[in-house]
Write a protein that holds these residues in place. Structure first.
Motif, PDB file in Angstrom:
ATOM      1  N   UNK A 133     -13.149  16.798   3.651  1.00 49.61           N
ATOM      2  CA  UNK A 133     -13.368  17.538   2.417  1.00 49.61           C
ATOM      3  C   UNK A 133     -12.126  17.542   1.536  1.00 49.61           C
ATOM      4  N   UNK A 134     -10.966  17.667   2.138  1.00 48.89           N
ATOM      5  CA  UNK A 134      -9.727  17.640   1.382  1.00 48.89           C
ATOM      6  C   UNK A 134      -9.492  16.261   0.761  1.00 48.89           C
ATOM      7  N   UNK A 135      -9.818  15.230   1.518  1.00 45.99           N
ATOM      8  CA  UNK A 135      -9.688  13.869   0.995  1.00 45.99           C
ATOM      9  C   UNK A 135     -10.591  13.693  -0.215  1.00 45.99           C
ATOM     10  N   UNK A 136     -11.813  14.170  -0.115  1.00 45.56           N
ATOM     11  CA  UNK A 136     -12.749  14.067  -1.245  1.00 45.56           C
ATOM     12  C   UNK A 136     -12.230  14.857  -2.441  1.00 45.56           C
ATOM     13  N   UNK A 137     -11.691  16.034  -2.186  1.00 44.24           N
ATOM     14  CA  UNK A 137     -11.262  16.909  -3.289  1.00 44.24           C
ATOM     15  C   UNK A 137     -10.033  16.377  -4.005  1.00 44.24           C
ATOM     16  N   UNK A 138      -9.047  15.908  -3.252  1.00 48.07           N
ATOM     17  CA  UNK A 138      -7.765  15.559  -3.846  1.00 48.07           C
ATOM     18  C   UNK A 138      -7.534  14.053  -3.995  1.00 48.07           C
ATOM     19  N   UNK A 139      -8.308  13.236  -3.316  1.00 46.44           N
ATOM     20  CA  UNK A 139      -8.113  11.799  -3.429  1.00 46.44           C
ATOM     21  C   UNK A 139      -8.973  11.155  -4.496  1.00 46.44           C
ATOM     22  N   UNK A 140     -10.036  11.842  -4.906  1.00 44.18           N
ATOM     23  CA  UNK A 140     -11.027  11.256  -5.812  1.00 44.18           C
ATOM     24  C   UNK A 140     -11.160  12.089  -7.077  1.00 44.18           C
ATOM     25  N   UNK A 141     -11.580  11.434  -8.163  1.00 44.89           N
ATOM     26  CA  UNK A 141     -11.785  12.130  -9.422  1.00 44.89           C
ATOM     27  C   UNK A 141     -13.221  12.533  -9.639  1.00 44.89           C
ATOM     28  N   UNK A 142     -14.145  11.695  -9.172  1.00 44.72           N
ATOM     29  CA  UNK A 142     -15.571  11.991  -9.275  1.00 44.72           C
ATOM     30  C   UNK A 142     -15.915  13.129  -8.321  1.00 44.72           C
ATOM     31  N   UNK A 196      -6.011   7.737   6.562  1.00 45.59           N
ATOM     32  CA  UNK A 196      -5.095   8.866   6.631  1.00 45.59           C
ATOM     33  C   UNK A 196      -4.848   9.302   8.068  1.00 45.59           C
ATOM     34  N   UNK A 197      -5.938   9.450   8.817  1.00 52.97           N
ATOM     35  CA  UNK A 197      -5.850  10.041  10.156  1.00 52.97           C
ATOM     36  C   UNK A 197      -5.148   9.130  11.155  1.00 52.97           C
ATOM     37  N   UNK A 198      -5.084   7.828  10.858  1.00 51.29           N
ATOM     38  CA  UNK A 198      -4.389   6.910  11.772  1.00 51.29           C
ATOM     39  C   UNK A 198      -2.870   6.987  11.626  1.00 51.29           C
ATOM     40  N   UNK A 199      -2.394   7.658  10.582  1.00 48.70           N
ATOM     41  CA  UNK A 199      -0.957   7.812  10.398  1.00 48.70           C
ATOM     42  C   UNK A 199      -0.506   9.037  11.171  1.00 48.70           C
ATOM     43  N   UNK A 200       0.405   8.860  12.123  1.00 49.40           N
ATOM     44  CA  UNK A 200       0.785   9.968  12.993  1.00 49.40           C
ATOM     45  C   UNK A 200       1.563  11.042  12.245  1.00 49.40           C
ATOM     46  N   UNK A 201       1.531  12.259  12.791  1.00 50.41           N
ATOM     47  CA  UNK A 201       2.270  13.370  12.190  1.00 50.41           C
ATOM     48  C   UNK A 201       3.764  13.077  12.162  1.00 50.41           C
ATOM     49  N   UNK A 237       0.816  -1.219   0.000  1.00 53.51           N
ATOM     50  CA  UNK A 237       0.000   0.000   0.000  1.00 53.51           C
ATOM     51  C   UNK A 237       0.853   1.275   0.000  1.00 53.51           C
ATOM     52  N   UNK A 238       0.172   2.413  -0.084  1.00 48.49           N
ATOM     53  CA  UNK A 238       0.832   3.703  -0.209  1.00 48.49           C
ATOM     54  C   UNK A 238       0.892   4.512   1.067  1.00 48.49           C
ATOM     55  N   UNK A 239       1.363   5.726   0.918  1.00 51.36           N
ATOM     56  CA  UNK A 239       1.610   6.684   2.001  1.00 51.36           C
ATOM     57  C   UNK A 239       0.321   7.062   2.712  1.00 51.36           C
ATOM     58  N   UNK A 240       0.357   7.019   4.033  1.00 50.27           N
ATOM     59  CA  UNK A 240      -0.773   7.403   4.882  1.00 50.27           C
ATOM     60  C   UNK A 240      -2.001   6.525   4.681  1.00 50.27           C
ATOM     61  N   UNK A 241      -1.792   5.305   4.214  1.00 44.33           N
ATOM     62  CA  UNK A 241      -2.875   4.346   4.063  1.00 44.33           C
ATOM     63  C   UNK A 241      -2.479   3.078   4.809  1.00 44.33           C
ATOM     64  N   UNK A 242      -3.137   1.968   4.533  1.00 46.60           N
ATOM     65  CA  UNK A 242      -2.736   0.685   5.097  1.00 46.60           C
ATOM     66  C   UNK A 242      -3.229  -0.418   4.166  1.00 46.60           C
ATOM     67  N   UNK A 243      -3.142  -1.666   4.596  1.00 40.94           N
ATOM     68  CA  UNK A 243      -3.531  -2.763   3.713  1.00 40.94           C
ATOM     69  C   UNK A 243      -4.993  -2.687   3.274  1.00 40.94           C
ATOM     70  N   UNK A 244      -5.803  -1.931   3.994  1.00 43.37           N
ATOM     71  CA  UNK A 244      -7.199  -1.741   3.615  1.00 43.37           C
ATOM     72  C   UNK A 244      -7.372  -1.015   2.294  1.00 43.37           C
TER      73      UNK A 244
END
Length: 366
Positions: free
Chosen positions: A251-260, A275-280, A100-107
């Motif tokens: 809102x930022x996740x919706x704007x920048x993570x998705x195309x629709x 995203x939020x589970x990944x610590x600063x 998986x990628x940055x700030x995500x997990x196996x989900x």
């Protein structure tokens, strides 16, 4: 206001937004989020996101001492992967290893895992990258892509000591596969019989015009020590602030993570929760390695195996041009562009991605 407090607060805000996997630039109120969720059709309202069934879970410890959480899904009962093979030979069906990628997990691979588990044809391995999900964090220093490549090797050695492999990577997961190829090119065409690269880049992310990489690029290397210092001193406070501003993150996740423009609210929430589970602190310690990633030469190793490149045409994090550049280095690869899709293409347009992935796997068997 104390200048130092102001500086740390600003950096904290930047890191908090970066941890959502997206760039700043949207201002809103909680009421807007509620209206958006109420007014958007939600095909995944009843989808059970989160933990999925597995046959085995284990911890793999890397050379640098980081504990990685791993889940293994076996083929369906009654399917013999080694049927028809003599002693010492391996099955034609490869084990699929998902990265998986940055700030995500196996989900990240929720829908691919769900469909492949339903079919029951393949053995699958999923793991959380260092500092993500249920895995441990690096005790000191920054996260380097070669170390992530070594972590992938450790997972493979522990879970798939022999037999063919297909590596599937999304975003930073694709970069991890490139780092792995740079370290172990001899495995491609031998152990690794196929590679799938989703929404990723071969390097120099400062060329990205939008999204998180552009934010890093505009700030440049000088901001890195400040970010690292701020998160060491105030990482907990930043994380608390991120939780308090979760509606903005949504809102930022919706704007920048998705195309629709009207993605499933439940799907947006699922991505934002990862995203939020990944610590600063983890975010800051990954930034430099993502900013300096440059591994186009490593793609030479992938020429020894069939490769599938998938990208959303509206990806703002690793735009279409990055996948096109990968294709320039891998002219024989299969290229699938998904309209109306952003960076989390395997979630936003799961059906199209699954069709492409399954067709690719069938070709490998042929």
């Amino acid at each position: 206001m104390n200048p130092r407090t102001k500086r740390v607060g600003l950096i904290g805000a930047v890191v908090g937004v970066a941890a959502a996997g997206i760039a700043a630039g949207v201002a809103t109120e909680r009421a807007l989020v509620r209206r958006t969720k109420r007014g958007t059709p939600d095909p995944y309202l009843d989808e059970e996101f989160g933990d999925q069934a597995y046959d085995e879970s284990l911890t793999v410890t890397t050379a640098d001492g980081t504990d990685l959480y791993v889940e293994v899904v076996e083929p369906a009962d009654g399917i013999e992967l080694d049927a028809g093979f003599a002693d010492g030979e391996t099955a034609s069906e490869p084990t699929l290893v998902f990265v998986h990628g940055f700030c995500l997990d196996m989900g990240t691979f929720h829908f691919q895992r769900k469909e492949l588990t339903r079919r029951g044809d393949y053995r699958m391995v999923f793991y959380d990258q260092p500092g993500h999900g249920h895995s441990g964090k690096l005790e000191a220093g920054e996260y380097e892509l070669p170390a992530l490549g070594e972590a992938l090797r450790a997972v493979i050695d522990e879970t798939v000591p022999d037999g063919p492999l297909v590596l599937v990577g999304h975003s930073m997961g694709g970069m991890t596969i490139m780092a792995f190829a740079e370290l172990y090119p001899e495995l491609f065409g031998d152990r690794v019989v196929g590679t799938v690269l989703m929404a990723t880049s071969g390097g120099r992310l400062e060329e990205t015009k939008l999204g998180l990489p552009a934010l890093i690029a505009r700030a440049g290397a000088p901001i890195m020590p400040l970010v690292n210092s701020a998160t060491r001193l105030t990482g907990g406070a930043i994380d608390r602030a991120r939780k308090a501003s979760s509606d903005l993150a949504w809102l930022l996740t919706r704007r920048y993570g998705f195309g629709n423009t009207r993605p499933s609210p439940s799907l947006v929430s699922y991505v934002e929760e990862m995203n939020s589970r990944t610590t600063a602190e983890t975010v800051a310690r990954y930034l430099r390695t993502l900013y300096t990633h440059a591994r186009y030469p490593a793609l030479r190793a992938l020429r020894a195996t069939p490769t599938l490149v998938i990208v959303g045409e509206k990806d703002m994090i690793t735009p279409l041009t990055h996948s096109e550049e990968i294709m320039r280095h891998l002219p024989d690869a299969e290229f699938v562009k998904i309209p109306d899709s952003g960076h989390v293409v395997m979630l936003e347009h799961a059906d199209e991605v699954n069709v492409a992935l399954l067709a690719f796997l069938e070709k490998l068997e042929g």
